[in-house]
Scaffold this motif. Structure first.
Motif, PDB file in Angstrom:
ATOM      1  N   GLU A  70     -59.119  44.970 -13.481  1.00 37.41           N
ATOM      2  CA  GLU A  70     -59.706  44.654 -14.778  1.00 37.41           C
ATOM      3  C   GLU A  70     -60.632  45.790 -15.163  1.00 37.41           C
ATOM      4  O   GLU A  70     -61.439  46.250 -14.346  1.00 37.41           O
ATOM      5  CB  GLU A  70     -60.485  43.334 -14.695  1.00 37.41           C
ATOM      6  CG  GLU A  70     -60.827  42.788 -16.047  1.00 37.41           C
ATOM      7  CD  GLU A  70     -61.356  41.365 -15.974  1.00 37.41           C
ATOM      8  OE1 GLU A  70     -62.236  41.062 -16.790  1.00 37.41           O
ATOM      9  OE2 GLU A  70     -60.901  40.598 -15.123  1.00 37.41           O
ATOM     10  N   SER A  75     -56.855  43.410 -18.410  1.00 36.13           N
ATOM     11  CA  SER A  75     -56.621  43.035 -17.012  1.00 36.13           C
ATOM     12  C   SER A  75     -55.130  43.120 -16.704  1.00 36.13           C
ATOM     13  O   SER A  75     -54.292  42.858 -17.564  1.00 36.13           O
ATOM     14  CB  SER A  75     -57.152  41.637 -16.708  1.00 36.13           C
ATOM     15  OG  SER A  75     -56.436  40.658 -17.409  1.00 36.13           O
ATOM     16  N   ARG A  97     -53.277  41.326 -19.762  1.00 32.48           N
ATOM     17  CA  ARG A  97     -54.034  40.350 -20.543  1.00 32.48           C
ATOM     18  C   ARG A  97     -55.110  41.054 -21.368  1.00 32.48           C
ATOM     19  O   ARG A  97     -55.771  41.972 -20.885  1.00 32.48           O
ATOM     20  CB  ARG A  97     -54.690  39.346 -19.599  1.00 32.48           C
ATOM     21  CG  ARG A  97     -55.406  38.240 -20.294  1.00 32.48           C
ATOM     22  CD  ARG A  97     -55.897  37.200 -19.267  1.00 32.48           C
ATOM     23  NE  ARG A  97     -56.636  36.169 -19.914  1.00 32.48           N
ATOM     24  CZ  ARG A  97     -57.930  36.263 -20.237  1.00 32.48           C
ATOM     25  NH1 ARG A  97     -58.597  37.355 -19.964  1.00 32.48           N
ATOM     26  NH2 ARG A  97     -58.534  35.277 -20.837  1.00 32.48           N
ATOM     27  N   GLY A  99     -58.539  40.801 -22.637  1.00 31.88           N
ATOM     28  CA  GLY A  99     -59.803  40.095 -22.435  1.00 31.88           C
ATOM     29  C   GLY A  99     -60.936  40.752 -23.200  1.00 31.88           C
ATOM     30  O   GLY A  99     -62.107  40.555 -22.875  1.00 31.88           O
ATOM     31  N   GLY A 146     -57.460  37.041 -25.417  1.00 29.00           N
ATOM     32  CA  GLY A 146     -57.115  36.008 -24.441  1.00 29.00           C
ATOM     33  C   GLY A 146     -55.624  35.881 -24.183  1.00 29.00           C
ATOM     34  O   GLY A 146     -55.220  35.160 -23.270  1.00 29.00           O
ATOM     35  N   SER A 148     -51.703  37.120 -23.149  1.00 20.18           N
ATOM     36  CA  SER A 148     -51.086  37.976 -22.126  1.00 20.18           C
ATOM     37  C   SER A 148     -49.683  38.355 -22.558  1.00 20.18           C
ATOM     38  O   SER A 148     -49.041  37.637 -23.316  1.00 20.18           O
ATOM     39  CB  SER A 148     -50.996  37.231 -20.796  1.00 20.18           C
ATOM     40  OG  SER A 148     -52.268  36.889 -20.329  1.00 20.18           O
TER      41      SER A 148
END
Length: 182
Positions: A70, A75, A97, A99, A146, A148
């Motif tokens: 990350e 990530s 992902r 984030g 949020g 992916s």
């Protein structure tokens, strides 16, 4: 005459030996039992005996591993075959992902080209956007905060030995290797 001795000769031998005991055989000599190995055999035999034990313990089985990274809100989660046998079909799964808390307009996931080239019958889902000299590149548009994106790679081994890889998504990157058994 039939055969090496005629019936008459057999009868004469039987008459001559009648009543006589055959001579006694000498006793067998005492020989100490010893296992002798040449120096190389002293090493090789235990190693050969160890191979089935290692097989029973699963050392030669296919296994998967996971690496995660990350950085900067990006990530990566990569599930890859860490060890597998020559020829079976195996899978690599990359999950990138967002984030960051904001939408990413273009998310690029890159897999090292040398890793992909080390295998045959390679298929990707989704299809790569570009394959350059260093990377196989996948691009995803408008990745909300949020969310992916997943890249899957199916492959068969082409060479035995260790194959090193790097996966990059934004500032996040992971390195791993797959060992291919003969």
């Amino acid at each position: 005459m039939s055969g090496p001795l005629s019936q008459t000769a057999k009868g004469e031998m039987a008459e001559t030996c009648k009543g006589q005991n055959p001579p006694e055989l000498p006793p067998t000599p005492e020989i100490g039992r010893r296992i002798r190995f040449a120096p190389l055999q002293a090493i090789g035999v235990p190693v050969l005996m160890l191979i089935p034990v290692l097989g029973l313990l699963g050392l030669f089985d296919t296994s998967a591993a996971r690496v995660q990274s990350e950085s900067g809100g990006y990530s990566l989660d990569v599930v890859y075959p860490s060890r597998f046998r020559h020829r079976p079909l195996e899978a690599l799964r990359i999950t990138a992902r967002n984030g960051t808390g904001a939408e990413i307009q273009k998310l690029a996931v890159k897999v090292s080209r040398q890793y992909a080239d080390a295998f045959e019958n390679v298929t990707f889902a989704p299809e790569p956007k570009e394959i350059d000299a260093k990377h196989v590149v996948f691009e995803f548009e408008s990745v909300a905060a949020g969310e992916s994106r997943i890249v899957e790679m199916q492959m068969q081994s082409l060479r035995t030995g260790s194959q090193n890889a790097e996966v990059i998504a934004g500032p996040a990157s992971v390195r791993f290797s797959t060992f291919v058994l003969p």
